[in-house]
Motif scaffolding. Structure first.
Motif, PDB file in Angstrom:
ATOM      1  N   ARG A   1       0.839  -1.211   0.000  1.00 45.90           N
ATOM      2  CA  ARG A   1       0.000   0.000   0.000  1.00 45.90           C
ATOM      3  C   ARG A   1       0.867   1.252   0.000  1.00 45.90           C
ATOM      4  O   ARG A   1       0.579   2.216  -0.696  1.00 45.90           O
ATOM      5  CB  ARG A   1      -0.913   0.005   1.231  1.00 45.90           C
ATOM      6  CG  ARG A   1      -2.073  -0.961   1.145  1.00 45.90           C
ATOM      7  CD  ARG A   1      -3.029  -0.737   2.299  1.00 45.90           C
ATOM      8  NE  ARG A   1      -2.362  -0.859   3.596  1.00 45.90           N
ATOM      9  CZ  ARG A   1      -2.899  -0.478   4.749  1.00 45.90           C
ATOM     10  NH1 ARG A   1      -4.092   0.081   4.769  1.00 45.90           N
ATOM     11  NH2 ARG A   1      -2.239  -0.647   5.877  1.00 45.90           N
ATOM     12  N   ASP A   2       1.916   1.238   0.815  1.00 45.88           N
ATOM     13  CA  ASP A   2       2.794   2.402   0.963  1.00 45.88           C
ATOM     14  C   ASP A   2       4.011   2.208   0.060  1.00 45.88           C
ATOM     15  O   ASP A   2       4.976   1.535   0.441  1.00 45.88           O
ATOM     16  CB  ASP A   2       3.213   2.543   2.428  1.00 45.88           C
ATOM     17  CG  ASP A   2       4.046   3.792   2.711  1.00 45.88           C
ATOM     18  OD1 ASP A   2       4.569   4.383   1.748  1.00 45.88           O
ATOM     19  OD2 ASP A   2       4.189   4.143   3.893  1.00 45.88           O
ATOM     20  N   THR A   3       3.968   2.782  -1.118  1.00 47.22           N
ATOM     21  CA  THR A   3       5.055   2.541  -2.071  1.00 47.22           C
ATOM     22  C   THR A   3       6.350   3.234  -1.650  1.00 47.22           C
ATOM     23  O   THR A   3       7.438   2.783  -2.027  1.00 47.22           O
ATOM     24  CB  THR A   3       4.655   2.993  -3.488  1.00 47.22           C
ATOM     25  OG1 THR A   3       4.217   4.350  -3.457  1.00 47.22           O
ATOM     26  CG2 THR A   3       3.537   2.104  -4.036  1.00 47.22           C
ATOM     27  N   GLU A   4       6.260   4.337  -0.885  1.00 46.89           N
ATOM     28  CA  GLU A   4       7.489   4.970  -0.398  1.00 46.89           C
ATOM     29  C   GLU A   4       8.220   4.041   0.568  1.00 46.89           C
ATOM     30  O   GLU A   4       9.447   3.877   0.489  1.00 46.89           O
ATOM     31  CB  GLU A   4       7.174   6.303   0.276  1.00 46.89           C
ATOM     32  CG  GLU A   4       6.722   7.384  -0.689  1.00 46.89           C
ATOM     33  CD  GLU A   4       6.559   8.727   0.006  1.00 46.89           C
ATOM     34  OE1 GLU A   4       6.838   8.811   1.219  1.00 46.89           O
ATOM     35  OE2 GLU A   4       6.150   9.689  -0.678  1.00 46.89           O
ATOM     36  N   ALA A   5       7.470   3.418   1.471  1.00 45.91           N
ATOM     37  CA  ALA A   5       8.077   2.428   2.366  1.00 45.91           C
ATOM     38  C   ALA A   5       8.599   1.245   1.558  1.00 45.91           C
ATOM     39  O   ALA A   5       9.675   0.711   1.846  1.00 45.91           O
ATOM     40  CB  ALA A   5       7.061   1.953   3.399  1.00 45.91           C
ATOM     41  N   GLY A   6       7.851   0.860   0.530  1.00 45.62           N
ATOM     42  CA  GLY A   6       8.299  -0.229  -0.334  1.00 45.62           C
ATOM     43  C   GLY A   6       9.609   0.086  -1.022  1.00 45.62           C
ATOM     44  O   GLY A   6      10.496  -0.766  -1.121  1.00 45.62           O
ATOM     45  N   ASP A   7       9.747   1.320  -1.484  1.00 47.38           N
ATOM     46  CA  ASP A   7      10.998   1.728  -2.139  1.00 47.38           C
ATOM     47  C   ASP A   7      12.174   1.652  -1.171  1.00 47.38           C
ATOM     48  O   ASP A   7      13.281   1.215  -1.551  1.00 47.38           O
ATOM     49  CB  ASP A   7      10.870   3.150  -2.685  1.00 47.38           C
ATOM     50  CG  ASP A   7       9.960   3.247  -3.906  1.00 47.38           C
ATOM     51  OD1 ASP A   7       9.750   2.211  -4.566  1.00 47.38           O
ATOM     52  OD2 ASP A   7       9.446   4.350  -4.177  1.00 47.38           O
ATOM     53  N   ARG A   8      11.956   2.063   0.075  1.00 50.65           N
ATOM     54  CA  ARG A   8      13.039   1.997   1.075  1.00 50.65           C
ATOM     55  C   ARG A   8      13.435   0.545   1.341  1.00 50.65           C
ATOM     56  O   ARG A   8      14.640   0.223   1.424  1.00 50.65           O
ATOM     57  CB  ARG A   8      12.603   2.680   2.369  1.00 50.65           C
ATOM     58  CG  ARG A   8      12.462   4.192   2.265  1.00 50.65           C
ATOM     59  CD  ARG A   8      12.331   4.829   3.638  1.00 50.65           C
ATOM     60  NE  ARG A   8      11.108   4.415   4.329  1.00 50.65           N
ATOM     61  CZ  ARG A   8       9.940   5.047   4.224  1.00 50.65           C
ATOM     62  NH1 ARG A   8       9.830   6.120   3.445  1.00 50.65           N
ATOM     63  NH2 ARG A   8       8.893   4.628   4.909  1.00 50.65           N
ATOM     64  N   VAL A   9      12.458  -0.317   1.479  1.00 46.95           N
ATOM     65  CA  VAL A   9      12.751  -1.736   1.727  1.00 46.95           C
ATOM     66  C   VAL A   9      13.435  -2.359   0.518  1.00 46.95           C
ATOM     67  O   VAL A   9      14.398  -3.127   0.662  1.00 46.95           O
ATOM     68  CB  VAL A   9      11.458  -2.498   2.085  1.00 46.95           C
ATOM     69  CG1 VAL A   9      11.718  -3.994   2.106  1.00 46.95           C
ATOM     70  CG2 VAL A   9      10.932  -2.040   3.433  1.00 46.95           C
ATOM     71  N   ALA A  10      12.951  -2.040  -0.666  1.00 51.43           N
ATOM     72  CA  ALA A  10      13.565  -2.589  -1.876  1.00 51.43           C
ATOM     73  C   ALA A  10      15.038  -2.205  -1.961  1.00 51.43           C
ATOM     74  O   ALA A  10      15.904  -3.032  -2.296  1.00 51.43           O
ATOM     75  CB  ALA A  10      12.814  -2.109  -3.115  1.00 51.43           C
TER      76      ALA A  10
END
Length: 313
Positions: free
Chosen positions: A56-65
């Motif tokens: 849902r949170d793509t900004e958090a997803g980008d950090r994790v990626a």
């Protein structure tokens, strides 16, 4: 005989996939930006898979990626927007997918949240934990078929022991809402999905299994008092204390079912601590409830889900 492996409670996802080569394989992990989803995705990427974090949170997803790329050296880690409680979002994610999909880990979820409903009036935990993942798997079915040996993993919970699927009132329209019963029902639905999906899709080379990851302190518990969880779960287990896992340990069974050769060619089963679970014994909080593996209930839930979502398979 139940399937057993050399791994167990303390094993990590990386240990489970040590020596496994997933080069050329593509995976989707829902909820891949937090908790055990991160470590499931990291283990798959570490074994060489191309991994998409559906979040849902793509900004958090980008950090994790970026963190997964840095820790594994695998640059093929992507992020895709997905809100499982929004059927338009689910359809958009599936429609945007191109090419085969070898691994789908239905990991995201809500736990014991206050009563909330989707725009359709569906109870939010059931809508997210079951219906959203059901629709996602259905939308990605052509990609799973194209993989020629795909695996789908349904992350359930020992909380399924709290409730079967109450077909007469799934969405708490007449009975008083109980967040834990709603959560338990949704997690039973995850197991029943694995039973029926495997029965229907095994002929296409798609195997589907469910699992209990164990007790892990993650953002999943954001709606609950952790002390209350400890008291409730301890009482359900006859006073036995909770043994907490790290997120890396909690992701181990997901990784096992997603990619280990030890679980190749089997489906419709429920695992915990990297082994196929035994039947639940009354007064304990381990094992699998008979109602969660009931093929008649699984077939009924499948039909209810199709009708609810207005889709055909």
């Amino acid at each position: 005989m139940p399937i057993t492996t050399p791994f167990g409670f303390e094993s990590t996802a990386a240990e489970v996939l040590d020596g496994v080569d997933l080069a050329g394989r593509r995976a989707v992990v829902t909820g891949g930006a937090s908790g055990i989803g991160v470590e499931t995705a990291r283990a798959l990427a570490g074994a060489g898979a191309e991994v998409t974090l559906a979040v849902r949170d793509t900004e958090a997803g980008d950090r994790v990626a970026a963190d997964i790329v840095a820790t594994t050296g695998n640059k093929h880690v992507h992020v895709g927007p997905l809100d499982l409680a929004d059927q338009d979002s689910v359809r958009a994610f599936a429609a945007a997918w191109e090419g085969p999909l070898h691994i789908l880990v239905n990991n995201a979820g809500l736990m014991a949240s206050p009563l909330a409903r989707t725009s359709q009036g569906w109870e939010m935990q059931f809508a997210t934990n079951h219906l959203g993942h059901f629709a996602l798997a259905a939308g990605l079915l052509p990609a799973l078929r194209a993989a020629g040996g795909a695996r789908v993993v349904a992350v359930s919970s020992g909380a399924h022991l709290r409730s079967p699927v109450v077909f007469d009132d799934i969405h708490f329209e007449r009975r008083e809402y109980d967040p834990w019963l709603a959560y338990g029902q949704s997690k039973t639905a995850d197991v029943l999905f694995a039973v029926e999906a495997d029965r229907r899709w095994a002929g296409d080379g798609i195997r589907v299994n469910a699992l209990h990851p164990g007790g892990i302190r993650t953002n999943l518990q954001r709606h609950v008092d952790i002390d209350e969880v400890v008291r409730t779960v301890t009482a359900a287990g006859g006073g036995a204390p909770i043994r907490w896992k790290t997120p890396q340990q909690g992701a181990a069974t997901s990784a096992l079912l997603a990619a280990s050769p030890l679980t190749a060619g089997v489906g419709g089963r429920y695992y915990e601590d990297c082994h196929e679970a035994e039947p639940n014994r009354p007064g304990t909080r381990t094992g699998v409830a008979a109602y969660a593996l009931d093929p008649e209930a699984a077939a009924r839930l499948w039909d209810v889900s199709l009708a609810t979502l207005h889709i055909t398979l």
